[in-house]
Write a protein that holds these residues in place. Structure first.
Motif, short mmCIF file in Angstrom:
data_model
loop_
_atom_site.label_atom_id
_atom_site.label_comp_id
_atom_site.label_asym_id
_atom_site.label_seq_id
_atom_site.Cartn_x
_atom_site.Cartn_y
_atom_site.Cartn_z
N THR A 96 0.86 -1.18 0.00
CA THR A 96 0.00 0.00 0.00
C THR A 96 0.89 1.23 0.00
N ASN A 97 0.49 2.24 -0.69
CA ASN A 97 1.27 3.47 -0.77
C ASN A 97 0.32 4.65 -0.63
N TRP A 98 0.61 5.55 0.28
CA TRP A 98 -0.17 6.76 0.34
C TRP A 98 0.69 7.91 0.80
N VAL A 99 0.26 9.12 0.47
CA VAL A 99 1.01 10.33 0.82
C VAL A 99 0.19 11.11 1.83
N ASP A 100 0.84 11.55 2.87
CA ASP A 100 0.22 12.42 3.87
C ASP A 100 0.85 13.79 3.70
N ASN A 101 0.17 14.68 3.00
CA ASN A 101 0.73 15.99 2.72
C ASN A 101 0.83 16.89 3.93
N SER A 102 0.15 16.55 5.01
CA SER A 102 0.19 17.41 6.20
C SER A 102 1.59 17.45 6.82
N ASP A 103 2.36 16.39 6.71
CA ASP A 103 3.71 16.42 7.27
C ASP A 103 4.77 16.06 6.22
N ASN A 104 4.39 16.10 4.94
CA ASN A 104 5.31 15.89 3.83
C ASN A 104 6.04 14.55 3.92
N SER A 105 5.31 13.49 4.24
CA SER A 105 5.91 12.17 4.30
C SER A 105 5.12 11.21 3.42
N VAL A 106 5.80 10.13 3.03
CA VAL A 106 5.18 9.07 2.24
C VAL A 106 5.31 7.80 3.06
N ASN A 123 12.39 7.14 -5.66
CA ASN A 123 12.84 8.21 -4.76
C ASN A 123 14.30 8.62 -4.98
N SER A 124 14.89 8.15 -6.07
CA SER A 124 16.27 8.52 -6.42
C SER A 124 17.22 8.32 -5.24
N ILE A 125 17.18 7.13 -4.66
CA ILE A 125 18.03 6.80 -3.52
C ILE A 125 19.46 6.60 -4.01
N PRO A 126 20.45 7.23 -3.37
CA PRO A 126 21.85 7.04 -3.76
C PRO A 126 22.27 5.57 -3.61
N GLU A 127 23.21 5.14 -4.46
CA GLU A 127 23.66 3.74 -4.48
C GLU A 127 24.16 3.25 -3.13
N ASN A 133 7.05 -1.51 7.36
CA ASN A 133 6.55 -0.16 7.11
C ASN A 133 7.73 0.72 6.77
N LEU A 134 7.53 1.59 5.82
CA LEU A 134 8.55 2.55 5.44
C LEU A 134 7.93 3.93 5.42
N GLU A 135 8.54 4.84 6.14
CA GLU A 135 8.15 6.24 6.08
C GLU A 135 9.33 7.01 5.52
N ILE A 136 9.07 7.77 4.46
CA ILE A 136 10.08 8.65 3.89
C ILE A 136 9.71 10.05 4.35
N VAL A 137 10.59 10.63 5.16
CA VAL A 137 10.31 11.92 5.80
C VAL A 137 11.05 13.03 5.06
N ASP A 138 10.29 13.96 4.51
CA ASP A 138 10.85 15.14 3.83
C ASP A 138 11.90 14.80 2.77
N LYS A 139 11.81 13.61 2.19
CA LYS A 139 12.79 13.15 1.20
C LYS A 139 14.22 13.23 1.71
N LYS A 140 14.36 13.14 3.05
CA LYS A 140 15.68 13.23 3.68
C LYS A 140 16.04 11.98 4.47
N GLU A 141 15.03 11.23 4.89
CA GLU A 141 15.30 10.07 5.73
C GLU A 141 14.30 8.96 5.44
N LEU A 142 14.82 7.74 5.40
CA LEU A 142 14.00 6.54 5.27
C LEU A 142 13.92 5.88 6.64
N GLN A 143 12.71 5.63 7.11
CA GLN A 143 12.52 4.99 8.41
C GLN A 143 11.73 3.70 8.20
N HIS A 149 16.90 3.45 10.42
CA HIS A 149 16.88 4.78 9.78
C HIS A 149 18.06 4.91 8.83
N PHE A 150 17.79 5.49 7.66
CA PHE A 150 18.82 5.75 6.65
C PHE A 150 18.64 7.19 6.16
N LYS A 151 19.69 7.97 6.24
CA LYS A 151 19.63 9.35 5.72
C LYS A 151 19.92 9.34 4.23
#
Length: 144
Positions: free
Chosen positions: A3-13, A40-44, A77-87, A141-143
């Protein structure tokens, strides 16, 4: 099931994945991680660390946590926060384990053991690694 959804209130996926407890599920996990990387263009280097860590913890969940009981699931579960961190949060339906008392795989007596290095490796590759109290859930967590 994914399942994939976007929560625009806190800019996370948020992504979710549920896997049956069989080793063949690793292919689904790897495809999931490949999709996350591409979308998400994750670096190698981050991709390689994610793939290694998630393979390790999901295999542990399947074998040690759920004892390969296909009626039990591994939840990712994966949360991508502000396109800066994968949790990532990985949870199995097992009883957990004592993650504070694992043998040191770098100790001379353990160097030739064929197993017992997974959590050690995960702790070194993830930016942060948090277990729940019972040891049946890990947060990685991965930055990016």
């Amino acid at each position: 099931m994914t399942t994939n959804w976007v929560d625009n209130s806190d800019n996370s996926v948020l992504y979710t994945l549920q896997l049956p407890s069989k080793l063949e599920s690793i292919t689904i996990l790897e495809n999931f991680i490949d999709t996350i990387k591409t979308e998400n263009s994750i670096p190698e280097n981050v991709y390689a660390n994610m793939l290694t860590c998630l393979n390790e913890v999901v295999i542990n969940s399947i074998i040690h946590g759920n004892k390969q009981d296909e009626s039990k699931l591994v939840y990712i579960n994966l949360e991508i926060v502000d396109k800066k961190e994968l949790q990532f949060t990985v949870t199995d339906e097992g009883e957990g384990f004592d993650y504070n008392n694992l043998p040191d795989p770098t100790a001379p007596d353990n160097l030739e053991n064929l197993s017992g290095r997974g959590i050690f490796i995960v702790k070194h590759l993830a930016d942060q690694c948090i277990f729940n109290m019972t040891g049946n859930q890990i947060e990685l967590h991965f930055k990016i």
